[in-house]
Design an enzyme around this catalytic site. Structure first.
Site, PDB file in Angstrom:
ATOM      1  N   TYR A 103      -5.129 -13.926  -6.012  1.00 44.03           N
ATOM      2  CA  TYR A 103      -4.833 -12.834  -5.082  1.00 44.03           C
ATOM      3  C   TYR A 103      -3.628 -13.256  -4.264  1.00 44.03           C
ATOM      4  O   TYR A 103      -2.882 -14.155  -4.665  1.00 44.03           O
ATOM      5  CB  TYR A 103      -6.118 -12.635  -4.267  1.00 44.03           C
ATOM      6  CG  TYR A 103      -6.189 -11.449  -3.361  1.00 44.03           C
ATOM      7  CD1 TYR A 103      -5.981 -10.161  -3.843  1.00 44.03           C
ATOM      8  CD2 TYR A 103      -6.506 -11.610  -2.018  1.00 44.03           C
ATOM      9  CE1 TYR A 103      -6.073  -9.075  -2.996  1.00 44.03           C
ATOM     10  CE2 TYR A 103      -6.607 -10.526  -1.168  1.00 44.03           C
ATOM     11  CZ  TYR A 103      -6.388  -9.256  -1.655  1.00 44.03           C
ATOM     12  OH  TYR A 103      -6.489  -8.191  -0.819  1.00 44.03           O
ATOM     13  N   ARG A 156       4.926  -0.107  -4.667  1.00 51.60           N
ATOM     14  CA  ARG A 156       5.070  -0.942  -3.462  1.00 51.60           C
ATOM     15  C   ARG A 156       4.066  -2.068  -3.563  1.00 51.60           C
ATOM     16  O   ARG A 156       3.017  -2.058  -2.917  1.00 51.60           O
ATOM     17  CB  ARG A 156       4.841  -0.089  -2.207  1.00 51.60           C
ATOM     18  CG  ARG A 156       5.286  -0.724  -0.930  1.00 51.60           C
ATOM     19  CD  ARG A 156       4.115  -0.843   0.058  1.00 51.60           C
ATOM     20  NE  ARG A 156       3.136  -1.828  -0.351  1.00 51.60           N
ATOM     21  CZ  ARG A 156       1.971  -2.044   0.246  1.00 51.60           C
ATOM     22  NH1 ARG A 156       1.603  -1.320   1.257  1.00 51.60           N
ATOM     23  NH2 ARG A 156       1.137  -2.981  -0.178  1.00 51.60           N
ATOM     24  N   LYS A 174      -7.410  -7.178  -7.436  1.00 53.80           N
ATOM     25  CA  LYS A 174      -8.337  -6.562  -6.474  1.00 53.80           C
ATOM     26  C   LYS A 174      -9.730  -6.455  -7.071  1.00 53.80           C
ATOM     27  O   LYS A 174     -10.735  -6.719  -6.413  1.00 53.80           O
ATOM     28  CB  LYS A 174      -7.843  -5.165  -6.079  1.00 53.80           C
ATOM     29  CG  LYS A 174      -6.575  -5.174  -5.250  1.00 53.80           C
ATOM     30  CD  LYS A 174      -6.868  -5.253  -3.767  1.00 53.80           C
ATOM     31  CE  LYS A 174      -5.595  -5.573  -3.005  1.00 53.80           C
ATOM     32  NZ  LYS A 174      -5.683  -5.459  -1.572  1.00 53.80           N
ATOM     33  N   GLU A 245      -4.086   1.722  -4.634  1.00 50.54           N
ATOM     34  CA  GLU A 245      -3.536   0.444  -4.175  1.00 50.54           C
ATOM     35  C   GLU A 245      -2.027   0.381  -4.372  1.00 50.54           C
ATOM     36  O   GLU A 245      -1.524   0.644  -5.478  1.00 50.54           O
ATOM     37  CB  GLU A 245      -4.209  -0.685  -4.960  1.00 50.54           C
ATOM     38  CG  GLU A 245      -3.934  -2.070  -4.410  1.00 50.54           C
ATOM     39  CD  GLU A 245      -4.600  -2.336  -3.064  1.00 50.54           C
ATOM     40  OE1 GLU A 245      -5.786  -2.002  -2.891  1.00 50.54           O
ATOM     41  OE2 GLU A 245      -3.919  -2.862  -2.169  1.00 50.54           O
ATOM     42  N   ASP A 246      -1.352   0.021  -3.327  1.00 55.31           N
ATOM     43  CA  ASP A 246       0.088  -0.283  -3.380  1.00 55.31           C
ATOM     44  C   ASP A 246       0.937   0.864  -3.940  1.00 55.31           C
ATOM     45  O   ASP A 246       1.859   0.647  -4.735  1.00 55.31           O
ATOM     46  CB  ASP A 246       0.326  -1.610  -4.114  1.00 55.31           C
ATOM     47  CG  ASP A 246      -0.177  -2.800  -3.281  1.00 55.31           C
ATOM     48  OD1 ASP A 246      -0.756  -2.555  -2.207  1.00 55.31           O
ATOM     49  OD2 ASP A 246       0.007  -3.948  -3.697  1.00 55.31           O
ATOM     50  N   ASP A 268      -6.677   1.495   0.027  1.00 55.61           N
ATOM     51  CA  ASP A 268      -6.921   0.193   0.638  1.00 55.61           C
ATOM     52  C   ASP A 268      -5.835  -0.206   1.630  1.00 55.61           C
ATOM     53  O   ASP A 268      -6.118  -0.820   2.657  1.00 55.61           O
ATOM     54  CB  ASP A 268      -7.009  -0.845  -0.483  1.00 55.61           C
ATOM     55  CG  ASP A 268      -7.377  -2.211   0.036  1.00 55.61           C
ATOM     56  OD1 ASP A 268      -8.295  -2.292   0.867  1.00 55.61           O
ATOM     57  OD2 ASP A 268      -6.747  -3.193  -0.385  1.00 55.61           O
ATOM     58  N   ASP A 269      -4.591   0.137   1.332  1.00 54.73           N
ATOM     59  CA  ASP A 269      -3.493  -0.274   2.209  1.00 54.73           C
ATOM     60  C   ASP A 269      -3.528   0.482   3.531  1.00 54.73           C
ATOM     61  O   ASP A 269      -3.060  -0.020   4.541  1.00 54.73           O
ATOM     62  CB  ASP A 269      -2.143  -0.056   1.514  1.00 54.73           C
ATOM     63  CG  ASP A 269      -2.105  -0.815   0.210  1.00 54.73           C
ATOM     64  OD1 ASP A 269      -2.177  -2.044   0.250  1.00 54.73           O
ATOM     65  OD2 ASP A 269      -2.064  -0.166  -0.856  1.00 54.73           O
ATOM     66  N   ASN A 418       2.302  -9.112   3.255  1.00 57.07           N
ATOM     67  CA  ASN A 418       2.068 -10.014   2.129  1.00 57.07           C
ATOM     68  C   ASN A 418       3.211  -9.897   1.137  1.00 57.07           C
ATOM     69  O   ASN A 418       3.879  -8.871   1.103  1.00 57.07           O
ATOM     70  CB  ASN A 418       0.771  -9.620   1.418  1.00 57.07           C
ATOM     71  CG  ASN A 418      -0.420  -9.814   2.314  1.00 57.07           C
ATOM     72  OD1 ASN A 418      -0.557 -10.836   2.937  1.00 57.07           O
ATOM     73  ND2 ASN A 418      -1.273  -8.808   2.377  1.00 57.07           N
TER      74      ASN A 418
HETATM   75  O1  LIG Z   1      -3.390  -7.339  -1.268  1.00 51.38           O
HETATM   76  C1  LIG Z   1      -3.425  -7.775  -0.116  1.00 51.38           C
HETATM   77  O2  LIG Z   1      -3.490  -8.973   0.173  1.00 51.38           O
HETATM   78  C2  LIG Z   1      -3.429  -6.803   1.017  1.00 51.38           C
HETATM   79  C3  LIG Z   1      -2.834  -5.548   0.572  1.00 51.38           C
HETATM   80  O3  LIG Z   1      -3.491  -4.659   0.115  1.00 51.38           O
HETATM   81  C4  LIG Z   1      -1.366  -5.436   0.580  1.00 51.38           C
HETATM   82  O4  LIG Z   1      -0.687  -6.261   1.196  1.00 51.38           O
HETATM   83  O5  LIG Z   1      -0.881  -4.514  -0.091  1.00 51.38           O
HETATM   84 MG   LIG Z   2      -2.287  -3.462  -1.186  1.00 47.73          MG
END
Ligand SMILES: O=C([O-])CC(=O)C(=O)O
Ligand SMILES: [Mg+2]
Length: 563
Positions: A103, A156, A174, A245-246, A268-269, A418
């Site tokens: 991760y 992203r 994830k 996600e992203d 999640d973001d 991150n």
């Molecule tokens: O993945 C991770 O550590 C946290 C997150 O969702 C991101 O930064 O997009």
């Molecule tokens: Mg993310």
């Protein structure tokens, strides 16, 4: 296939190399003599019979011998695709060492270099040219048990921008955490990458690139593609959880708003980041001896994560007695054009709700470009909390942090971007600039920082404290929808577990090796909230605890029976 969750004996019709080729059934050298007889494995395997403990030790030794984290990441991805039981046993037993590989931060490089290490298929690539086949692709009976889906369009990835098809690395990572941290059965997880092209020229020019070699589609074509995807998911998996996600800022918020009332889904973001930030903040203000309603919060990064955090914290302040207007006025959002404020610049989208009024900032200093930058926001707003979700390394610069530390005794500073390379500041700098007074939370892991005769623990304020528990809750009560109040419940449950409750020098959140306990505690509160809102099946607390426990899959080798 079809191993049932935690059932003692697994029935399978496979034998020989076909059995070994199934990552969820493969035991490698741990197949017993009797199993080697029954499943025609003699000769295929070396003669020595091992067990899971030996295998974990052997893999760990090899893993540690590599020179780079990327090689370790690649080794672990291979292991996941050949023996999932061993992969999860290794990951769970050595979570602190391995989480940063599977991760953030290493998964970032895993996405950037995805094409270099692509070997075996995992998850689904739904590409734009295949849009008419989506239904057929999803119809495969291999996916009958799927309950949790993570989908990205790769635009992203963490703070690393557009990685195209390489974004699959984030969906895989994830979901590995859903299993490692919440025990969600790997066979019930499905990583998906919507391949709508990439605008990353390096990827497009790379002959190794495995994705669709085309600029990103956008506008109506993109909307129609995502709509088709969501319709197919709702039809094929009416009871599954879909995690976005992203996705890039504007798409993330819009898609969430469009679909959150149509299926069981969250981003999640936006929501996971907000919940972990809120939970860590609640833990931090207890240490600082102040109350939530007194906080003044500067948020650097006014995209989906920033407005998500502001939204949840405004709600928490309203729950604690402030009016909406009062609560919103405590927030100062800064984006690439400086402070978000009326009168200075056009303000639109989600961030408009948190724009400061023209009067409030009337006599604040502007820079040469007519913006109000972080230093002037800190000078005038005197924030107690500084949160970064900008993807900009160095955004929390020395002058601003030092000024904040002159104004408040315990500055609360969370550089959440991150991977590590994008963190708004390093904890070592924050400690030095605040003489050890800052209460720090970071998105990616950092080692403790020596200060005087003590070591200051750095809390990893990462979504992984939230989403695994949310997933477990959804499965436990068959939640139909996910509300913001469920994320608030997750944040509060997390704050309750803070080691700093009993020791103000301790970390703000529990250590990473307690992520499984965290997920179970979070799941319980999130599920109860879903029940309260009529979004999930009701049951008593004892039954709820049992339901959650029954979902937790452990990576151990189970006996097989041939059918
Ligand atoms: O993945 C991770 O550590 C946290 C997150 O969702 C991101 O930064 O997009
Ligand atoms: Mg993310």
């Amino acid at each position: 296939m079809n191993p049932k969750t935690n059932s003692t004996v697994i029935e399978t019709a496979l034998s020989g190399v076909d059995l070994i080729a199934q990552p969820l059934l493969n035991k490698g050298t741990a197949f017993t003599e009797a199993e080697r007889d029954a499943f025609a494995l003699h000769g295929i395997l070396p003669p020595s019979i091992g067990n899971l403990d030996d295998q974990v030790r052997r893999r760990l030794t090899v893993l540690r011998s590599f020179a780079t984290n990327f090689e370790r990441y690649s080794f672990l991805r291979d292991l996941q695709d050949t023996n999932e039981t061993l992969f999860y046993a290794l990951l769970i037993r050595h979570i602190e060492e391995l989480l940063p590989l599977v991760y953030t931060p290493t998964v970032g490089e895993g996405c950037q270099r995805f094409s270099e290490i692509w070997r075996r298929p995992r998850g689904l690539f739904l590409s734009y040219p295949n849009r008419h086949r989506m239904r057929d692709i999803l119809a495969d009976p291999r996916f009958d048990q799927v309950r949790v889906i993570v989908v990205s369009d790769g635009e992203r990835i963490l703070g690393l921008g557009d990685q195209g098809a390489g974004g699959m690395g984030i969906s895989i990572g994830k979901l590995s955490l859903y299993t490692a941290c919440a025990g969600i059965h790997p066979a019930s997880t499905l990583p998906i990458l919507l391949d709508v092209g990439t605008n990353n020229q390096e990827r497009l020019d790379n002959p190794l690139y495995v994705g669709w070699r085309n600029p990103r589609i956008s506008g109506e074509d993109y909307e129609a593609f995502v709509e088709e995807f969501v319709s197919c998911i709702a039809e094929r998996f009416p009871n599954a959880l879909l995690q976005w996600e992203d996705f890039a800022g504007a798409n993330a918020g819009r898609l969430l708003a469009r679909y959150r009332d149509r299926l069981c889904t969250f981003n999640d973001d936006i929501q996971g980041t907000a919940a972990v930030a809120a939970g860590t903040l609640m833990a931090a203000i207890r240490v600082s001896g102040s109350s939530l309603t007194e906080q003044r919060v500067v948020l650097v990064g006014a995209g989906a994560a920033g407005t998500g955090i502001a939204g949840l914290l405004v709600q928490a302040m309203m729950d604690a007695g402030l009016s909406q207007g009062e609560a919103r006025s405590r927030f100062y959002l800064i984006d690439s054009k400086g402070l978000v404020a009326h009168g200075l610049r056009p303000v639109e989208g989600e961030r408009a709700q948190y724009a400061q009024s023209a009067e409030a900032v009337a006599d604040w200093q502007l820079d040469q470009a007519g913006r109000i930058e972080l230093l002037d926001v800190v000078r005038n707003a005197r924030p107690s909390v500084l949160i970064g979700v900008s993807g900009q390394a160095g955004a929390f610069h020395q002058a601003a942090v030092r000024m904040m530390a002159e104004q408040v005794a315990r500055p609360i500073i969370f550089p959440l971007s991150n991977p590590t390379s994008r963190s708004e500041a390093t904890p070592a700098d924050l400690v030095a600039w605040t003489e050890g007074r800052a209460l720090i939370g970071t998105g990616s892991p950092f080692p403790p920082v020596p200060f005087g005769d003590r070591l200051i623990p750095i809390t990893q304020t990462n979504n992984s404290y939230i989403f695994p528990g949310v997933g477990l809750a959804v499965l436990a009560v068959h939640a139909r929808r996910i509300s913001d109040a469920m994320f608030m419940a997750a944040g509060r449950a997390l704050a309750e577990l803070s080691p700093a409750r009993n020791d103000s020098h301790a970390a703000l959140l529990p250590p990473v090796d307690q992520l499984r306990e965290v997920a179970i505690a979070v799941a319980f509160e999130v599920a109860r909230q879903a029940q309260t809102e009529g979004l999930g099946e009701t049951c008593g607390d004892e039954e709820l605890r049992q339901r959650i426990q029954d979902l937790v899959w452990e990576p151990v080798y189970r006996p097989y029976r041939r059918v």
